[in-house]
Design a protein around this motif. Structure first.
Motif, short mmCIF file in Angstrom:
data_model
loop_
_atom_site.label_atom_id
_atom_site.label_comp_id
_atom_site.label_asym_id
_atom_site.label_seq_id
_atom_site.Cartn_x
_atom_site.Cartn_y
_atom_site.Cartn_z
N GLY A 133 63.68 4.86 13.04
CA GLY A 133 62.42 4.28 12.59
C GLY A 133 62.53 3.70 11.20
N ARG A 134 63.26 4.41 10.36
CA ARG A 134 63.53 3.89 9.03
C ARG A 134 65.04 3.86 8.82
NH1 ARG A 134 59.00 7.34 5.84
NH2 ARG A 134 57.22 6.22 6.68
N GLU A 137 70.34 5.33 5.03
CA GLU A 137 71.20 4.56 4.13
C GLU A 137 72.68 4.92 4.27
OE1 GLU A 137 68.25 5.05 0.61
OE2 GLU A 137 69.94 3.89 -0.12
N LYS A 165 71.87 11.84 -6.31
CA LYS A 165 71.38 10.50 -6.02
C LYS A 165 71.84 10.02 -4.64
CE LYS A 165 69.97 6.31 -7.51
NZ LYS A 165 68.54 6.05 -7.69
N ARG A 168 70.90 10.80 1.83
CA ARG A 168 71.10 11.99 2.66
C ARG A 168 72.09 11.69 3.77
NH1 ARG A 168 65.12 12.10 1.90
NH2 ARG A 168 64.68 13.96 0.66
N LEU A 174 61.86 9.54 12.51
CA LEU A 174 60.40 9.63 12.56
C LEU A 174 59.98 10.19 13.90
CD1 LEU A 174 59.27 6.17 11.10
CD2 LEU A 174 59.48 8.35 9.90
N SER A 176 57.70 9.11 15.53
CA SER A 176 57.27 8.00 16.40
C SER A 176 58.42 7.10 16.84
CB SER A 176 56.25 7.15 15.63
OG SER A 176 56.85 6.65 14.45
N ILE A 180 58.43 3.22 18.34
CA ILE A 180 59.03 2.07 17.66
C ILE A 180 60.06 1.40 18.55
CG2 ILE A 180 60.61 1.46 15.76
CD1 ILE A 180 59.04 3.48 14.03
N PRO B 7 55.93 4.18 1.41
CA PRO B 7 57.01 4.31 0.42
C PRO B 7 58.23 3.46 0.74
CG PRO B 7 56.68 6.38 1.65
CD PRO B 7 55.75 5.39 2.24
N CYS B 9 61.91 2.79 2.93
CA CYS B 9 63.03 3.66 3.28
C CYS B 9 63.75 4.21 2.05
CB CYS B 9 64.03 2.90 4.14
SG CYS B 9 63.30 2.13 5.59
N VAL B 10 64.01 3.33 1.07
CA VAL B 10 64.90 3.73 -0.03
C VAL B 10 64.23 4.71 -0.97
CG1 VAL B 10 66.24 2.84 -1.99
CG2 VAL B 10 66.27 1.63 0.20
N LEU B 12 62.49 7.00 -0.16
CA LEU B 12 62.51 8.33 0.45
C LEU B 12 63.94 8.82 0.63
CD1 LEU B 12 59.72 8.00 3.13
CD2 LEU B 12 59.59 9.07 0.88
N ASP B 13 64.89 7.98 0.24
CA ASP B 13 66.28 8.38 0.45
C ASP B 13 67.01 8.37 -0.90
OD1 ASP B 13 68.58 9.13 1.69
OD2 ASP B 13 68.64 7.48 3.13
N CYS B 15 66.53 6.68 -3.61
CA CYS B 15 65.68 6.57 -4.80
C CYS B 15 64.48 7.50 -4.69
CB CYS B 15 65.23 5.12 -5.02
SG CYS B 15 66.51 4.07 -5.70
N ARG B 16 64.71 8.75 -4.31
CA ARG B 16 63.60 9.69 -4.13
C ARG B 16 62.79 9.85 -5.41
NH1 ARG B 16 67.72 11.91 -1.04
NH2 ARG B 16 68.48 13.37 -2.59
N GLU B 17 63.46 9.66 -6.57
CA GLU B 17 62.75 9.80 -7.84
C GLU B 17 61.58 8.83 -7.94
OE1 GLU B 17 65.81 8.65 -7.50
OE2 GLU B 17 65.90 6.69 -8.48
N GLU B 35 49.77 9.01 2.91
CA GLU B 35 51.07 8.44 3.31
C GLU B 35 51.08 8.05 4.78
OE1 GLU B 35 54.57 10.73 2.34
OE2 GLU B 35 55.81 9.40 3.55
N LEU B 36 51.63 6.84 5.03
CA LEU B 36 51.82 6.39 6.41
C LEU B 36 53.13 6.99 6.90
CD1 LEU B 36 50.81 2.63 5.97
CD2 LEU B 36 49.42 4.46 6.94
N GLU B 37 53.05 8.28 7.33
CA GLU B 37 54.28 9.01 7.59
C GLU B 37 55.07 8.47 8.76
OE1 GLU B 37 53.23 13.09 7.95
OE2 GLU B 37 52.92 13.34 5.78
N ASP B 38 54.35 7.84 9.68
CA ASP B 38 55.02 7.40 10.89
C ASP B 38 55.32 5.89 10.90
OD1 ASP B 38 56.01 9.16 12.68
OD2 ASP B 38 54.03 9.71 13.47
N ALA B 39 55.12 5.26 9.74
CA ALA B 39 55.37 3.82 9.68
C ALA B 39 56.87 3.54 9.66
CB ALA B 39 54.71 3.22 8.45
N GLY B 40 57.27 2.47 10.32
CA GLY B 40 58.68 2.12 10.39
C GLY B 40 59.10 1.25 9.23
N CYS B 41 60.37 0.92 9.22
CA CYS B 41 60.95 0.06 8.17
C CYS B 41 60.32 -1.33 8.22
CB CYS B 41 62.46 -0.04 8.42
SG CYS B 41 63.32 -1.24 7.41
#
Lengths: 191, 294, 666
Positions: A133-134, A137, A165, A168, A174, A176, A180, B7, B9-10, B12-13, B15-17, B35-41
């Motif tokens: 879904g996302r 990286e 940094k 993960r 996701l 969903s 998607i 947010p 993708c990045v 949350l990965d 660039c979590r800061e 937050e749109l938790e289920d939104a895709g890229c």
């Protein structure tokens, strides 16, 4: 590219192989305004990539499309050097949207399953969306660069990991994702 | 004020800061993030190239999720901002919207076209406003010279309020936070992120030119509204230094972090330790300046 | 009224333009079979002399009282054929054109069979229409003597002088305080490097001193009324606050405190395009005519600071200052009007990447022209506006605001035609004066199409002007200079050109005169210029009889072309006026008094004040001399009392009924 056959002289000439290539691009999202380009070069003069890598010349790309040099355009690795800054789109006096034409041409190249670092990265990216879904990286980077490429990064991954940094290694998809994936499939069928 | 937080993708990965800092700042200025938790890229151009229709549909899905909540979308990334708002503009056309809605219908979704997509920088300056923002400043940036690095996509996104050739938003923000904005011509340049994997040599040189000019102009830190710019400018800065043949040593802050610092948040909470180019000298210089508000 | 007509159908091949697509023989057979058609024939070129003679011969021999010519658009030859029919003794208004070229063969070249079917439908529609037409009477009106020329630039000056020489009374109306227009600013002209003022000034004097020219400067046309053969222009003369007693001594200007270093009121000089300042009382330039000073009330202490300053009145030896002067309204009655309102330079501010108004050292070509003037703001030196230092490197950028995308509100789609040569001229002048200065011209296509232009362009290369093929991506500051980023297609090199001065070759755009055009009922072409009657074969007339157009009001052009067109416009106007009489269009509205209820809807919609309600008889009355036949009144009339001659309902319906059954599905 395959090397020249014995007994032939390698020539850098090209022949227009697809007189209707421009129409093919014209019919794709991003390519609609291709025909009105007057080759004024505002795009290339604005291009930060061309300043460093003259092989990627957006004005020439448009000229090559219009002339019908299909294979020449699609097999050109420089096609994948565009950084999508869209300065050309903003400044083009004819609203030709050169950067969007790159998108259209890459779409054709991807549809033909062309090889190379560019298409490989695009496919890894899309696969990552399908699977999670996302973007995952770490995985996209690995699949794009492959192990050899990753090794060329030297200590960078380690330094990133040390700083906390690093992307993960595992990312939970996701909830969903099936939704998607269904949407992407549906769009593909429709296209 | 409530916003549907996308947010990307990045953030949350790697660039979590950015996500962390954004949440802290938003809470402080009274913005509730849903937050749109289920939104895709957003597709980031790659999906758009692979299958433009799929990219449009995926972004329409995201927009419809915000629409269901009755909220506008908040982004913290230039690329998310560009592709979501590009999709939003395309979906203004009733025919296109109908076509995409036929795809969304399979998921039981529908997008009516009534959502706006805003970047956090714009929200801070326009919705929160300089006056309210300044009221939260507890540790003014003490005239520290901070330069902006806008990133192309935020400037080129449809509906951007800024003059893409001569933007002022980050400079204005730095002033509001008590710092001294440094201007230089490459503040609107491209960081090269989108060719980082395919042509790292080009991307590194592109970012190097910007970093070098900013440093030459006297900047002690860069502020960027885009995590992708941040990745190149920060994580690859050692390579940029090699490319220009001199150590650049320019800390790069997310806009949210810069705001958080001026609000007096603990640098550790803002994730400053996650940067590869040390922010310590900048933070130290900041801590040396007087705290004007308790 | 059907039956008993003798209709002739003449089908034109147009030398293949029609006959290569439409089967003209099948069309002829078809036409011959229609009711009342007594003759159907075809001919290679109906517009040729032979074709016209054939038309007249058949009208006479067959006694035709209805003709359909199936050929090109009625805009081309309807008038010609009607005239010929009239000479042959038929009422001209019983002749109609069936357009089977633009609306058929040109449009459907890929489908000849369907095109032939469509041509049949078009012809049948016109045959049925002709069967319904009535003969109309043609009235004439006397043309009022005299011409008004609006705009006192080189086009207006030239046209006015020629007409006056021919014996016509001319009123030349100019909105600024002096005649001369843009040409007065140009310093030198291409391709001969003639001094612009040296060639212009004698012409200014000639028109100024001509006994048959009335000059109205600082004056604008506020209203225009049209009646047959006559235009009544209401012209407002703005007060100069300086009377004719002015002896041109310049003492007032010397002493005027406006724009002095400490003055709170600063005025940019229009003449120097913002590069210099001017006083509130001023003469725009030394050769200005009339040589009477003008007070700019918007920037004068007397008017802006409650009569705080009267220095000019105090120092004037001729007592020519009159602060009480009021605007004056003059009514000008003429038989013809020439619109010569010219152009202005495009403002490149919206093109942000080029940096105009962001960086002071980015200027336009017109500003550079002022710098090159030895009497100009820099005394002829090409200098940086930021600090006045000489500019060692000059980068010119072509096509700024020209050749843009269709529909882009910020730029123009057309090519401005002169900017290439303007850049070559200015670059050459700079190189001649200072061979060590570097001049670059960044162009896309360099258009040197006129007599002597190519040679001029070539000679500029001999002077060392450098040509870079490609337009720039950005102009950015670097220290106290600028840098222009451009990729040169010729060398294949990405250039960073350091520049002290960036000169934008900004587009020519029509001076905004919408009110004037509306008052005269003139149309514009989509590019904003005045629409000429025909862009090719009639570029000086307009759709309004008696109104002509010359110079850049009609489209961008250089001085040579402007002079040529102004001469042609003067000639057209002279021919028009020379007859002393004009025929009136009989295709105007008429009222059926039996149906009219005097509801006033027609009078409300009429743009030409051509309809009024007779208060005694309570019916609408049409002033046939004012009516344009636009048909708005006929559309709004609730009872059907109002109609336009030859476009009454039964006449229109006859065509539709004829065409509908033959409709061709694409």
């Amino acid at each position: 590219m395959a090397g020249p056959k014995a007994g032939t002289v390698a020539s850098s000439t090209v022949r227009p192989d697809s007189p209707t290539f421009w129409k093919e691009v014209l019919g794709l999202p991003g390519g609609e305004a291709l025909a009105t380009c007057i080759q004024c070069n505002t795009c290339t003069s604005s291009c930060p990539v061309e300043a460093l890598e003259p092989e990627f010349n957006i004005r020439r790309l448009i000229a090559r499309i219009k002339l019908g040099l299909r294979e020449d355009v699609l097999s050109d690795e420089a096609l994948w050097a565009c950084a999508r800054c869209f300065a050309c789109v903003a400044r083009c006096p004819k609203h030709v949207r050169p950067g969007d034409i790159v998108e259209a041409v890459r779409h054709i190249a991807l549809g033909e399953e062309r090889e190379g670092p560019g298409p490989r990265h695009a496919r890894a990216f899309v696969e990552s969306i399908r699977d999670g879904g996302r973007i995952h990286e770490a995985r996209v980077t690995l699949e794009s660069l492959r192990l050899a490429g990753l090794l060329r990064e030297g200590w960078l991954p380690a330094r990133m990991a040390w700083r906390g940094k690093a992307p993960r290694l595992r990312r939970r998809p996701l909830k969903s994702v099936p939704e998607i994936r269904a949407l992407l499939d549906a769009a593909e069928e429709g296209a | 004020m409530r916003l549907a937080y996308f947010p990307g993708c990045v953030a949350l990965d790697s660039c979590r800061e950015l996500d962390i800092a954004t949440r802290l700042v938003a809470e402080e200025v009274g913005i509730e993030l849903v937050e749109l938790e289920d939104a895709g890229c957003c597709g980031a151009g790659n999906l758009q190239e692979y299958n433009p229709e799929a990219a449009l549909a995926l972004n329409a899905r995201t927009l419809s999720m915000a629409e269901d909540l009755g909220l506008d979308v908040l982004t913290v990334c230039g690329t998310c901002q560009l592709y979501l708002s590009r999709a939003n503009v395309a979906l203004r056309d009733p025919e296109t919207r109908e076509r995409v809605n036929r795809l969304l219908a399979r998921l039981g979704r529908r997008y009516g076209g009534g959502v706006r997509v805003k970047h956090f920088l714009q929200v801070l300056l326009e919705d929160v406003g300089p006056r309210r923002l300044a009221a939260h400043v507890r540790r003014p940036l003490g005239n520290l010279p901070v330069a902006a690095f806008y990133g192309c996509h935020l400037l080129r996104a449809p509906g951007a309020a800024e003059d893409a050739e001569d933007p002022r938003a980050i400079e204005r923000l730095v002033e509001v936070l008590g710092g001294t904005p440094v201007t230089y011509s490459r503040r609107t340049a491209c960081c090269g992120f989108h060719v980082l994997t395919v042509r790292q040599d080009v991307a590194v040189k592109m970012s190097a030119l910007g970093l070098q000019e900013a440093r030459g102009a006297g900047a002690q830190a860069l502020a960027t509204p885009c995590p992708l710019c941040h990745l190149v400018l920060d994580a690859y800065q050692h390579k940029a230094s090699r490319a220009v043949g001199e150590p650049l040593n320019l800390p790069v802050l997310h806009v949210s972090q810069l705001v958080g610092l001026s609000f007096g948040f603990d640098p550790a909470r803002l994730g400053l330790r996650r940067h590869l180019v040390s922010v310590k000298p900048f933070v130290r210089a900041l801590e040396d300046t007087e705290v004007v508000k308790a | 009224m059907t039956g008993g007509r003798k209709v002739g159908v003449f089908i034109c091949h147009c030398g293949g333009n029609i006959s290569d697509v439409v089967d003209v023989y099948a069309l002829r057979e078809f036409a011959a079979k229609q009711e009342d058609v007594v003759l159907a024939t075809d001919f290679r070129f109906m517009c040729s002399n032979e074709g016209q003679e054939r038309l007249q011969k058949e009208i006479r021999e067959k006694g035709l009282d209805g003709v359909v010519v199936a050929c090109c658009t009625p805009k081309m030859y309807e008038d010609l054929f009607r005239g010929k029919a009239g000479e042959a003794g038929m009422n001209p208004y019983l002749l109609e054109i069936a357009n089977i070229r633009e609306q058929c063969s040109y449009a459907h070249g890929h489908a000849p069979e369907k095109a032939t079917e469509k041509a049949k439908a078009i012809v049948k529609g016109q045959v049925e229409r002709v069967r319904q037409l009535r003969p109309l009477e043609v009235k004439t009106a006397t043309i009022h003597p005299g011409v008004a020329v609006v705009g006192g630039g080189i086009a207006g000056i030239h046209a006015a002088t020629l007409l006056a020489e021919l014996g016509h009374r001319v009123t030349l109306i100019e909105k600024s305080p002096t005649i001369g227009g843009n040409m007065a600013r140009l310093v030198k002209t291409f391709p001969t490097d003639d001094c612009a003022m040296c060639t212009l000034s004698p012409k200014m004097n000639e028109v100024y001193n001509h006994p048959r020219v009335d000059l109205l400067t600082y004056a604008e046309v506020k209203e225009a009324k049209r009646s047959p053969g006559r235009f009544t222009l209401v012209v407002e003369k703005k007060p100069r606050y300086v009377t004719d007693a002015c002896i041109a001594c310049n003492r007032c200007t010397e002493r005027c405190p406006v724009s002095t270093a400490k003055s709170p009121i600063q005025v940019e000089s229009e003449w120097d395009v913002g590069l210099g300042k001017r006083k509130a009382i001023y003469l725009p330039f030394p050769q200005a005519l009339p040589a009477i000073w003008t007070i700019d009330a918007d920037h004068c202490f007397y008017f802006q600071r409650d009569r705080a300053c009267r220095i000019c009145a105090m120092v004037c030896p001729a007592k020519a200052i009159d602060f009480a002067m009021k605007p004056e309204v003059v009514t000008v009655e003429v038989g013809a009007v020439i619109v010569a309102t010219g152009y202005r330079e495009y403002d490149p501010t919206p093109l942000r990447h080029l940096g105009f108004r962001r960086y002071r050292n980015v200027v336009t070509q017109m500003q550079l022209a002022r710098m090159l003037d030895s009497m100009g703001p820099t005394r002829g030196e090409v200098a940086r506006p930021s600090d006045g230092k000489p500019a060692d490197a000059i980068v010119m950028v072509q096509c700024v605001g020209s050749r843009g995308a269709p529909g882009d509100a910020l730029v123009h789609e057309y090519c401005s035609r002169v900017c290439c040569m303007v850049a070559v001229k200015h670059a050459s002048l700079i190189k001649k004066a200072r061979p060590d200065a570097e001049v670059y011209i960044l162009y896309n296509d360099l258009r040197a199409y006129g007599k002597g232009f190519e040679e001029y362009y070539a000679s500029s290369m001999g002077l060392g002007v450098k040509y870079v093929r490609g337009l720039p991506g950005s102009v950015r500051p670097a220290g106290d200079r600028l840098v222009v980023d451009v990729d040169d297609m010729l060398t294949g090199r990405r250039l960073e050109l350091p520049a002290d001065l960036v000169v934008l070759s900004a587009a020519l755009e029509p001076d905004p005169v919408d009110d004037l055009l509306a008052a005269l009922h003139l149309d514009k072409t989509p590019d904003g210029f005045v629409k000429e009657y025909h862009p090719k074969i009639n570029p000086t007339e307009t759709a309004v009889k008696g109104v002509f157009v010359a110079g850049c009001a009609q489209g961008p052009k250089d001085i040579t072309d402007t002079i040529a067109q102004a001469g042609a416009a003067a000639m057209s106007a002279a021919v028009f006026l020379g007859g002393g009489e004009m025929t009136l269009n009989p295709l105007v509205a008429e009222v059926d008094p039996a149906l009219c209820r005097a509801c006033d809807r027609c009078t409300e919609v009429c743009e030409f004040d051509a309809v009024c309600v007779d208060p005694e008889r309570l019916v609408a009355v049409v002033d046939e001399t004012a009516c344009e036949g636009c048909g708005k009144c006929a559309v709004v009339c609730p009872t059907g009392a109002m109609s336009v001659r030859q476009f009454a309902k039964p006449q229109v319906v006859a065509t539709i009924d004829a065409i509908a059954p033959l409709a061709v599905v694409p």
